[in-house]
Write an enzyme that holds these catalytic residues in place. Sequence first.
Site, short mmCIF file in Angstrom:
data_model
loop_
_atom_site.label_atom_id
_atom_site.label_comp_id
_atom_site.label_asym_id
_atom_site.label_seq_id
_atom_site.Cartn_x
_atom_site.Cartn_y
_atom_site.Cartn_z
CE1 TYR A 128 -3.52 13.26 -17.72
CE2 TYR A 128 -4.39 15.49 -17.77
CZ TYR A 128 -4.43 14.20 -17.29
OH TYR A 128 -5.38 13.85 -16.37
CG ASP A 182 -3.18 8.23 -13.05
OD1 ASP A 182 -3.34 9.11 -13.91
OD2 ASP A 182 -3.36 8.42 -11.84
CG HIS A 231 -6.53 10.53 -12.42
ND1 HIS A 231 -5.44 10.71 -13.21
CD2 HIS A 231 -7.37 11.54 -12.73
CE1 HIS A 231 -5.60 11.77 -13.98
NE2 HIS A 231 -6.79 12.31 -13.70
#
Length: 883
Positions: A636, A663, A768
Amino acid sequence: MPFLEKKCDQCRYIGFASYAFLIYDHLLTFSDEVNYVWKGRKGLIIYLFFLNRYFFPLAFIELPRAAYLSPDFSYSMCSHFVRYEGATVVISFGIAGIMMILRENFRVNALYGGKCRPVQAILGVLWIFQVAIYAQLLSMAQAVPRSHGIHDCSMFFNPKDQNWAPLSAVGPLIFDTAVIVLTIYKTCGTLRGGMSSTLIKTLLNDGIFYYVIVFSANLALTIMIVTASPGLQNILGQFAELMTVTMMSRITLHLRATGAHSRGVVFLPDADRPSPGDTRLLDSHSSNNPTCTAHSPSQGNSGIELGHVSESEGSREGAHENREGRVNSAMYAPQVNFRPNSGIGCDIGNIGDTGDLMTAAGIEEVTNGFFSREEKMPEAGPTILSALSLATSTMALTLGDVAQHDSSKSCWVIIQNKVYDVTEFLPEHPGGANIILKYAGKDATAAYEPIHPPDALEKNLPPEKHLGAIDVGAVQAIKKANVEKKKTQDELRVEKAQKEKPPLSRVLNAIEMEEVAKKVLSYKAWAYYSSAGDGEITYAENIRAFSRIFFHARIMRPISQCDPSTTILGFKSSIPVFVSGAALAKLGHPAGEANITRGCGRMGTIQMVSSHASLSYAQIAEARVREDQPLFFQLYKHKDFRAEERVRDVVRLGYNAIFLTVDAPVAGHRERDIHAPFVLAEQEREAERQAGNGTEVDTPQEPDVDEKGEGTAGAMLNSIDRDLSWEKTIPWLRSVTKLPIVIKGIQCVEDAVLAAEAGVDGILISNHGGRQLDYSLPSIDVLYRLRKQRPDVFSKLEVYMDGGVRRGSDVLKALCLGATAVGMGRPFLYAQSAYGEEGVERLIRILETEIVLGMRLLGARNVSELVPEMVEQVNWQPIIAKL
Ligand SMILES: Cc1cc2nc3c(=O)[nH]c(=O)nc-3n(C[C@H](O)[C@H](O)[C@H](O)COP(=O)(O)O)c2cc1C
């Protein structure tokens, strides 16, 4: 007495020279004092440290000196002055001695539960003896006024008191010798036992250094007292005292600096704190795995959690990401692998029993705590043993000590037998302060442990907030309470399910594995793993979309030899499947992500590790079954330096590729997860209502509500970079690492094309697992469109997809459409939750079997023979579609 006067001048010169040395040393070490002492909480020990460091030097300047600069300095003034001067020596020594005694008591209490009385007694007697000797000599000493130059006077021993005089120096000699022997005994023992702590080595080295200098000064003083002529006997008195003060300051500051450095102190920005809604449920793994009930028996405390389970991945994972980032470097922290031996000849029998305290971690904490706990830091004590004593003294916290800090004004919590001051962290906690305050002054291990990497606290809390370990009594009390704790309804259910679950060999596919997992997982863990965004439409369609794709099987092809292996980014994989990074594996099983690492290692497949894994990246790397087992890392990107730091860490650890998740710039809304605490609370209330009928249940607690009202997603707002862009983010990542880069979270053809133009090594078509944008197209549909609309993209980079893959046939469909491999998230979480690493191996075997079977029936001998012509998408849904 002119002859005495002359000699006293010589004493003064030596005294001034020593004083100059001390001042010079204080100046040199001043910045360390500011950094390592001033910037911390103050307590008794710290005040003693300041007294010790400054009292004698200030006293030496002697305000009265102003008086005897006066020409009418008289003999009577002089006799008062020498008393003052002598008193400063006594007080100075007394301060150091008190500190020693205090610390000794702390240490003994901590290590031996107060059973080491002989050491306390010996040191106490020595202290009283020396103070008495000094006081006596002071009363017997005489003043010698000077008649020339400075109007000063000096103290000398009356010849009739000669026999007493040497005692003033012999006392410290004995005291320091006893102390260095005890120090060497203790530290060498631990070092022999395999302890490699920088701190312990520092304790030993500094102790010897200190001793050699102070012992030499006192020895020289003793020799002078015994052999020198009257007037010169005490010539080295001030020198010895000033050397002691200087050396004490030095070793104290050095130890403290070493402690701070060895812990890799990093003060984290707010954004690096755990995200809100990080549901830290304990109950899940105790209940899932009976073997860990003893380890965290209090798991499942109704409502035990540090945040909501309700957060979206992004947020919950974000929480972990934060922690993890810190954890990486933990592997570089000094490791201590020993069980301390008995110290200073005292009874340590009980220590062995307590186990928890005396583990390697316990001792490391002790030494680290020594440096980090300001109130108990090794202030300028007379010996290194004192420092060690103080270090161990941090173990001495009782439940009572901790219980006093049970409010937002002062909030301490116990986690794995160590105490942390989280007061200042409260407002930063993304899930709000209440969730932590629930455990203020208490043991929070059960809530914390299953969802945080072991060293997350070490990395996220400044060292001075690590207050040390609890004492033996507290450890036992916590253990007892955990053992005696009544089980929640959910725990009882899980325990039963664990006993009744089918043998692994009977699990035939990923769907059956999921069914077992659903039963053995705690409700909260299940809600967290299985939930998806909003109405969960994308989650369901991810799976169902595969049932709209049918095969055109080819026949009459030799398929006796069939090889399902492939390479992903150049790394060999036994099947075209990898593990998609999913957070918090420990929620499902105490071994967490390591189950997946080992299972994949044995089966030759590749794991992508989540930024928010519940083990540290280092622990996961260590779990590899062979050194060259590839590991991918899911990243991330945070607004600040953390992403870069994290990438560098995983590169160092030998990870092989970076999957940048794009996402989840904000967190999705996973309602089942949000509901979970309330559902459980209601369950417990219901059980309590029935308790009158004899059911034993815990008193239900109110679920923790995110008082910020922003959910877990809110937490991510502060930490995830919402301004990712093709122009900036990819070049940035390229500048940080040479590892292959894959963009995870491509949801349309246009972005796949842009990724190819950006020059990344791969794209992972993913939504995801339906946890982010609901109504995002199913991943397999996006892959289908990409193949149809932009087949050129497949030659520019590797294309993968994840979301809804549950069968070998799903894998084959994706491969026919051009995917190099597919990722699977939940199925691996479920497999490891239900059966640990064997579950992971079994899942991979099942997939392999299904893939090979499908390939043979399709007429493909290897993955390159899986082509688009073999599949067709229909615009109708089979009557019995999956789900
Ligand atoms: C419980 C859970 C946690 C997840 N955590 C992360 C994560 O930390 N980072 C990430 O990029 N994706 C995460 N994902 C998404 C997965 O990487 C993957 O895209 C998704 O699970 C694929 O769908 P599937 O579960 O149907 O296989 C998570 C998914 C689940 C179910």
